[in-house]
Design a protein around this motif. Structure first.
Motif: not given
Length: 229
Positions: A50-58, A175-180, A203-212
Motif C-alpha cells: 500500500l502506498k500514498a501518492d502524497k505526504p501526509i498533510p501537516s 480510518n480516513l475520510g468521511s462516511d459521506s 478522493g478527500p482522505f484529508y481536508d486538504t484536497g484529493d489524494s490517492s
C-alpha cells in the motif's frame, strides 16, 4: 465466386457472433469485480503493498505505506509486515504483527511491544483481511462500474475497471475520510485468474484536497506463519 463468398459468410458469421458474445461476457464489469472478490477471499493469504501518492498533510495522522502478508479469515485475520505513518506529527516506520484485534510494534524499541492503535488513530491492518468487509469490499461495493483499456503491469496485462467507492468503506479500512464522501476507484484484474492485482482510490482522505492510495496484491495463497511475539 459469389456462391463461395456467400458460403464463407454463412460459416464465419455465427462464429464471429459467438466470439463477440463470449468477449462481452468476459468484459462485464460487475461479473469481473464479483469474481475478483471471491478469488481474493478464497486465497486465504495475500501480499499487500500500500502506498500514498502524497505526504501526509501537516497536522494529520495517517498511514503513508504498508507492506506485508495478510491471512484472510472471518474470525482471526492476521498481518505481518512494515508500516510507515505519521503519528502525532512524527513520521515513523515500524515492523508490525497484528492478530485479530491485538497489535505489536517495534515502535522506538528493538523488540515488539503491544500497542493500542485506537489512541493513535491508526487502523488495525487485520481489517484488510476480513471477508466481506476488508479489501474484498472495495470490489464488492463499486458504484457505476465500467470497463476500460487493458494495462500492462510488469509481465501481466490487466483488464481495467473504474467506478466509485463510498466513504464509509474507505473509512472502515483506512480510518480516513468521511462516511459521506465518494472516492473514485480504478482496478486492475488478471483476466484468466480473476485476481485483483491493483486498486487505486482517489478522493478527500484529508481536508486538504484529493489524494490517492494505491494497493498491489500479489502471492495469492502464499501463507506465512504469523504468531504473537
Amino acid at each position: 465466386m459469389r456462391r463461395r463468398a456467400v458460403l464463407t459468410a454463412a460459416l464465419v458469421g455465427p462464429l464471429a457472433l459467438a466470439g463477440c458474445s463470449k468477449g462481452s461476457e468476459a468484459a462485464d464489469p460487475s461479473a469481473a469485480l464479483a469474481k475478483a472478490k471471491t478469488t481474493l477471499e478464497a486465497a486465504k493469504a495475500v501480499t499487500v503493498d500500500l502506498k500514498a501518492d502524497k505526504p501526509i498533510p501537516s497536522g494529520h495522522n495517517g498511514v503513508s505505506a504498508a507492506k506485508g502478508v495478510g491471512l484472510i479469515d472471518a474470525t482471526n485475520p492476521k498481518f505481518k509486515g512494515t508500516v510507515s505513518a505519521v503519528v502525532s506529527g512524527a513520521p515513523v516506520t515500524t515492523d508490525i504483527i497484528a492478530i485479530g484485534s491485538d497489535t505489536w510494534m517495534k515502535l522506538f524499541t528493538p523488540t515488539f511491544s503491544k500497542v493500542d492503535l485506537k489512541p493513535l488513530g491508526a487502523p488495525n491492518p487485520t481489517g484488510f483481511f476480513v471477508p466481506g468487509t476488508g479489501l474484498s469490499s472495495l470490489v464488492d461495493q463499486v458504484g457505476s462500474p465500467a470497463g476500460g483499456a487493458e494495462k500492462r503491469f510488469g509481465k501481466e496485462v490487466l483488464a481495467s475497471y473504474t467506478g466509485t467507492v463510498s466513504g464509509a468503506v474507505v473509512k472502515r479500512l483506512l480510518n480516513l475520510g468521511s462516511d459521506s464522501a465518494t472516492f473514485q476507484a480504478e482496478f486492475g484484474i488478471v483476466p484468466a485468474s480473476g485476481e485483483l492485482r491493483t486498486a487505486k482510490l482517489t478522493g478527500p482522505f484529508y481536508d486538504t484536497g484529493d489524494s490517492s492510495y494505491s494497493v498491489t496484491l500479489t502471492d495469492y495463497g502464499k501463507t506465512v506463519d504469523i504468531t504473537a511475539p
